[in-house]
Design an enzyme around this catalytic site. Structure first.
Site, PDB file in Angstrom:
ATOM      1  N   HIS A   1       1.508  -4.192   5.814  1.00  0.00           N
ATOM      2  CA  HIS A   1       0.272  -3.947   6.662  1.00  0.00           C
ATOM      3  C   HIS A   1      -0.958  -4.714   5.906  1.00  0.00           C
ATOM      4  CE1 HIS A   1       0.370  -0.204   4.621  1.00  0.00           C
ATOM      5  NE2 HIS A   1      -0.915  -0.127   5.030  1.00  0.00           N
ATOM      6  N   GLU A   2      -0.657  -4.860   4.673  1.00  0.00           N
ATOM      7  CA  GLU A   2      -2.007  -5.304   3.971  1.00  0.00           C
ATOM      8  C   GLU A   2      -1.831  -6.928   3.615  1.00  0.00           C
ATOM      9  OE1 GLU A   2      -3.939  -2.295   1.102  1.00  0.00           O
ATOM     10  OE2 GLU A   2      -3.237  -4.067  -0.214  1.00  0.00           O
TER      11      GLU A   2
ATOM     12  N   CYS B   1      -6.351  -3.397   4.222  1.00  0.00           N
ATOM     13  CA  CYS B   1      -6.225  -1.981   4.477  1.00  0.00           C
ATOM     14  C   CYS B   1      -6.851  -1.005   3.356  1.00  0.00           C
ATOM     15  CB  CYS B   1      -4.531  -1.818   4.470  1.00  0.00           C
ATOM     16  SG  CYS B   1      -4.417   0.109   4.451  1.00  0.00           S
TER      17      CYS B   1
ATOM     18  N   CYS C   1      -9.012   3.455  18.524  1.00  0.00           N
ATOM     19  CA  CYS C   1      -8.710   2.667  19.878  1.00  0.00           C
ATOM     20  C   CYS C   1      -7.559   3.462  20.676  1.00  0.00           C
ATOM     21  CB  CYS C   1      -8.376   1.206  19.671  1.00  0.00           C
ATOM     22  SG  CYS C   1      -7.706   0.540  21.141  1.00  0.00           S
TER      23      CYS C   1
ATOM     24  N   CYS D   1     -11.688   0.540  25.532  1.00  0.00           N
ATOM     25  CA  CYS D   1     -11.453   2.042  25.719  1.00  0.00           C
ATOM     26  C   CYS D   1     -12.721   2.845  25.237  1.00  0.00           C
ATOM     27  CB  CYS D   1     -10.054   2.355  25.200  1.00  0.00           C
ATOM     28  SG  CYS D   1     -10.468   2.536  23.350  1.00  0.00           S
TER      29      CYS D   1
ATOM     30  N   CYS E   1     -13.553   2.461  21.587  1.00  0.00           N
ATOM     31  CA  CYS E   1     -13.801   1.142  21.195  1.00  0.00           C
ATOM     32  C   CYS E   1     -15.128   0.931  21.739  1.00  0.00           C
ATOM     33  CB  CYS E   1     -13.062  -0.064  21.800  1.00  0.00           C
ATOM     34  SG  CYS E   1     -11.572  -0.136  21.084  1.00  0.00           S
TER      35      CYS E   1
ATOM     36  N   CYS F   1       0.744  -1.200  -0.136  1.00  0.00           N
ATOM     37  CA  CYS F   1      -0.012  -0.017  -0.061  1.00  0.00           C
ATOM     38  C   CYS F   1       0.819   1.112   0.062  1.00  0.00           C
ATOM     39  CB  CYS F   1      -0.830  -0.114   1.265  1.00  0.00           C
ATOM     40  SG  CYS F   1      -1.543   1.533   1.790  1.00  0.00           S
ATOM     41  N   HIS F   2       0.492   2.449  -0.484  1.00  0.00           N
ATOM     42  CA  HIS F   2       1.147   3.350  -0.567  1.00  0.00           C
ATOM     43  C   HIS F   2       1.956   3.861   0.642  1.00  0.00           C
ATOM     44  CE1 HIS F   2       2.007   6.500  -3.621  1.00  0.00           C
ATOM     45  NE2 HIS F   2       3.024   6.659  -2.857  1.00  0.00           N
ATOM     46  N   THR F   3       1.314   3.523   1.895  1.00  0.00           N
ATOM     47  CA  THR F   3       1.856   3.918   3.280  1.00  0.00           C
ATOM     48  C   THR F   3       3.203   3.235   3.575  1.00  0.00           C
ATOM     49  OG1 THR F   3      -0.563   4.104   3.990  1.00  0.00           O
ATOM     50  CG2 THR F   3       1.345   4.264   5.523  1.00  0.00           C
TER      51      THR F   3
ATOM     52  N   ARG G   1      -4.233   2.458  18.407  1.00  0.00           N
ATOM     53  CA  ARG G   1      -4.543   3.168  17.154  1.00  0.00           C
ATOM     54  C   ARG G   1      -3.180   3.449  16.490  1.00  0.00           C
ATOM     55  NH1 ARG G   1      -5.848   9.484  18.943  1.00  0.00           N
ATOM     56  NH2 ARG G   1      -7.473   8.458  19.936  1.00  0.00           N
TER      57      ARG G   1
ATOM     58  N   ARG H   1      -3.140  -3.198  -7.347  1.00  0.00           N
ATOM     59  CA  ARG H   1      -2.561  -3.906  -6.153  1.00  0.00           C
ATOM     60  C   ARG H   1      -1.917  -4.856  -6.751  1.00  0.00           C
ATOM     61  NH1 ARG H   1      -2.824  -0.020  -3.083  1.00  0.00           N
ATOM     62  NH2 ARG H   1      -3.594  -0.188  -0.865  1.00  0.00           N
TER      63      ARG H   1
ATOM     64  N   CYS I   1      -9.264  -2.669  21.335  1.00  0.00           N
ATOM     65  CA  CYS I   1      -8.674  -3.345  22.342  1.00  0.00           C
ATOM     66  C   CYS I   1     -10.240  -3.838  23.049  1.00  0.00           C
ATOM     67  CB  CYS I   1      -8.189  -2.192  23.337  1.00  0.00           C
ATOM     68  SG  CYS I   1      -9.210  -1.230  24.127  1.00  0.00           S
TER      69      CYS I   1
HETATM   70  P1  NAD Z   1      -1.661   4.990  -5.027  1.00  0.00           P
HETATM   71  O1  NAD Z   1      -0.395   5.483  -5.015  1.00  0.00           O
HETATM   72  O2  NAD Z   1      -1.736   3.743  -5.706  1.00  0.00           O
HETATM   73  O3  NAD Z   1      -2.686   6.111  -5.601  1.00  0.00           O
HETATM   74  C1  NAD Z   1      -2.648   7.369  -5.287  1.00  0.00           C
HETATM   75  C2  NAD Z   1      -2.774   8.538  -6.674  1.00  0.00           C
HETATM   76  O4  NAD Z   1      -2.926   9.579  -6.349  1.00  0.00           O
HETATM   77  C3  NAD Z   1      -1.983   8.110  -7.844  1.00  0.00           C
HETATM   78  O5  NAD Z   1      -2.746   7.564  -8.794  1.00  0.00           O
HETATM   79  C4  NAD Z   1      -1.429   9.658  -7.949  1.00  0.00           C
HETATM   80  O6  NAD Z   1      -1.116   9.533  -9.395  1.00  0.00           O
HETATM   81  C5  NAD Z   1      -2.309  10.355  -7.433  1.00  0.00           C
HETATM   82  N1  NAD Z   1      -2.050  11.697  -7.148  1.00  0.00           N
HETATM   83  C6  NAD Z   1      -1.022  12.265  -6.328  1.00  0.00           C
HETATM   84  N2  NAD Z   1      -0.809  13.451  -6.087  1.00  0.00           N
HETATM   85  C7  NAD Z   1      -2.050  13.916  -6.790  1.00  0.00           C
HETATM   86  C8  NAD Z   1      -2.416  15.299  -6.885  1.00  0.00           C
HETATM   87  N3  NAD Z   1      -2.058  16.336  -6.381  1.00  0.00           N
HETATM   88  N4  NAD Z   1      -3.487  15.573  -7.676  1.00  0.00           N
HETATM   89  C9  NAD Z   1      -4.181  14.441  -7.979  1.00  0.00           C
HETATM   90  N5  NAD Z   1      -3.939  13.103  -8.071  1.00  0.00           N
HETATM   91  C10 NAD Z   1      -2.590  12.867  -7.403  1.00  0.00           C
HETATM   92  O7  NAD Z   1      -1.740   5.030  -3.485  1.00  0.00           O
HETATM   93  P2  NAD Z   1      -3.160   4.250  -2.525  1.00  0.00           P
HETATM   94  O8  NAD Z   1      -2.419   2.926  -2.026  1.00  0.00           O
HETATM   95  O9  NAD Z   1      -4.085   4.178  -3.451  1.00  0.00           O
HETATM   96  O10 NAD Z   1      -3.003   5.111  -1.499  1.00  0.00           O
HETATM   97  C11 NAD Z   1      -3.589   6.632  -1.488  1.00  0.00           C
HETATM   98  C12 NAD Z   1      -3.495   7.134  -0.121  1.00  0.00           C
HETATM   99  O11 NAD Z   1      -4.137   6.615   0.924  1.00  0.00           O
HETATM  100  C13 NAD Z   1      -2.076   7.358   0.378  1.00  0.00           C
HETATM  101  O12 NAD Z   1      -1.577   8.609   0.938  1.00  0.00           O
HETATM  102  C14 NAD Z   1      -1.982   6.163   1.410  1.00  0.00           C
HETATM  103  O13 NAD Z   1      -0.755   6.581   2.152  1.00  0.00           O
HETATM  104  C15 NAD Z   1      -3.376   6.615   2.100  1.00  0.00           C
HETATM  105  N6  NAD Z   1      -4.216   5.496   2.918  1.00  0.00           N
HETATM  106  C16 NAD Z   1      -4.631   6.029   4.145  1.00  0.00           C
HETATM  107  C17 NAD Z   1      -5.170   5.335   5.001  1.00  0.00           C
HETATM  108  C18 NAD Z   1      -6.282   5.766   5.949  1.00  0.00           C
HETATM  109  O14 NAD Z   1      -6.450   4.851   6.859  1.00  0.00           O
HETATM  110  N7  NAD Z   1      -6.393   6.907   6.381  1.00  0.00           N
HETATM  111  C19 NAD Z   1      -5.289   3.887   4.671  1.00  0.00           C
HETATM  112  C20 NAD Z   1      -4.450   3.336   3.399  1.00  0.00           C
HETATM  113  C21 NAD Z   1      -3.947   4.426   2.772  1.00  0.00           C
HETATM  114 ZN    ZN Z   2      -9.586   0.452  22.256  1.00  0.00          ZN
END
Ligand code: NAD
Ligand code: ZN
Length: 380
Positions: free
Chosen positions: A70-71, A178, A114, A103, A106, A48-50, A118, A373, A100
């Site tokens: 993490h995925e 994820c 959590c 809390c 939860c 995942c991107h994270t 978290r 993916r 958990c």
């Molecule tokens: P990814 O790289 O596959 O997709 C991101 C897309 O955003 C790409 O296609 C890219 O071209 C586009 N992009 C980047 N900057 C841009 C802009 N300024 N304008 C328009 N488009 C733009 O990533 P992903 O796996 O789909 O994850 C997306 C985001 O979600 C990441 O930041 C990731 O860290 C985050 N995320 C958050 C959570 C959460 O719980 N909040 C969970 C998982 C992932």
């Molecule tokens: Zn909790």
């Protein structure tokens, strides 16, 4: 009980020794689970991107050596003291944020943040004793998000594991652990678009397209995809995205382009890029009076969100969510059931598959913006 319970398990893991450098396949030792922990045999993992952000460590706190990931999906190998509701052989999805059960969060119907479990991106050790369960010749290797799934075996807090239907195919539902649940929940649980409404999705990676899938399920009529990578648009059609905006094609801010397209603004927007400017545009592109914008992307740690307060006073709402507001243990099994009942399409998110030994290819695909993916199979 499994034959390895209580013993150290030597196995292969993909270790990140330095920021941005290819992962190295290493023999690591995985210690047995301590109180409230579970040791899992990982079957499939994806990227995942994270993971990519923290591996690049550009706008994040660097912590190396570390095992990312993490995925994933896996099977319980052994459980530590005090673990309830999980047994050897159970099929599980690890989650970067936990539950958990005790809390205030939860116990609240509204929160999945959590207190105990978290998301914590800076911690590289387990909660119970502040130590790692991974080592190479005595050198501790840091955990990531409490999951570290780029390893044949890993140790995870029992509150970060969802027990799922054993009939669910682990090589497919691993991506529900994820990205897909995050995007889907951001729409269904947080943005809550009405039937016939317009929804703008910023970022058409797997998370954004899962948000689009949520908009399709909600009956939104206009799903506007915003991405700087035009390669994303063809794929996004399969997810019900029916209009596209590439910010690079316009000389005015994308929020103005969307306001013109939608007679004043989109009813809902969901930001899935992690880019701070996209976050601001996603907020400013929603209609005054009722528009709701939801932030999902993980920004650079120093990024600051700036907008004129009048944009909020004009009755726009800004929200954010981790993991689509799903409580991992309580709610994730039902997301798996949505797939089993054919309400939610998951296969279309899987564009690549590689064996574990070629995990660096998954990083290349993501860096180049190719596909959605990539499933990494632990058994070659
Ligand atoms: P990814 O790289 O596959 O997709 C991101 C897309 O955003 C790409 O296609 C890219 O071209 C586009 N992009 C980047 N900057 C841009 C802009 N300024 N304008 C328009 N488009 C733009 O990533 P992903 O796996 O789909 O994850 C997306 C985001 O979600 C990441 O930041 C990731 O860290 C985050 N995320 C958050 C959570 C959460 O719980 N909040 C969970 C998982 C992932
Ligand atoms: Zn909790």
């Amino acid at each position: 009980m499994s034959s390895t319970a209580g013993l150290v398990i030597p196995c292969t893991a993909a270790v990140a020794w330095e920021a941005g450098k290819p992962l190295v396949m290493e023999r690591v030792e995985v210690a047995p689970p301590q109180a409230m922990e579970v040791r899992i045999k990982i079957k499939y993992t994806s990227l995942c991107h994270t993971d990519l952000y923290f591996w690049e460590a550009k706008g994040q706190t660097p912590l190396f050596p570390r095992i990312f990931g993490h995925e994933a999906s896996g099977i319980v190998e052994s459980v530590g003291e005090g673990v309830e509701g999980l047994e050897v052989g159970d099929h599980v999805l690890p989650v970067f944020t936990g539950e958990c059960g005790d809390c205030a969060h939860c116990k609240s119907e509204e929160s999945n943040m959590c207190d105990l479990l978290r998301i914590n991106t800076d911690r590289g050790v387990m909660l119970s004793d502040g130590k790692t369960r991974f080592s190479i010749n005595g050198t501790p290797i840091n955990h990531f998000l409490g999951t570290s799934t780029f390893s044949e075996y890993t140790v995870i807090h029992s509150g970060c594991l969802a027990k799922i239907n054993p009939l669910a195919p682990l090589d497919i539902v691993c991506i529900l652990s994820c990205g897909i649940s995050t995007g889907l929940g951001a729409t269904l649980n947080v943005a809550k678009p009405k039937k016939g409404s317009s929804v703008a999705i910023f970022g058409l990676g797997a998370v954004g397209l899962a948000a689009a899938e949520g908009a399709r399920i909600s009956g939104a009529s206009r799903i506007i995809g915003v991405d700087r990578n035009p390669k994303r648009f063809e794929e996004a059609r399969k997810f019900g995205v029916n209009e596209f905006v590439n910010p690079k094609d316009h000389d005015k801010p994308v929020q103005e382009v969307i306001a013109e397209m939608t007679n004043g603004g989109a009813d809902r927007s969901i930001e899935c890029t992690g880019n701070i400017n996209a976050m601001i545009s996603a907020f400013e592109c929603v209609h005054d009076g009722w528009g709701v914008a939801v932030l999902v992307g993980v920004p650079n740690k120093d990024a600051v969100f700036m907008t004129k307060p009048i944009n909020v006073l004009n009755e726009r709402t800004l929200k954010g969510t981790f993991f689509g507001n799903y409580k991992p243990r309580t709610d994730l099994p039902s997301v798996v059931e949505m797939y089993m009942n054919k309400k939610l399409e998951v296969e279309k998110f899987i564009t690549h598959r590689v064996p574990f030994s070629e995990i660096n290819k998954a990083f290349d695909y993501m860096t180049r913006g190719e596909g959605l993916r990539c499933i990494v199979s632990m058994e070659e």
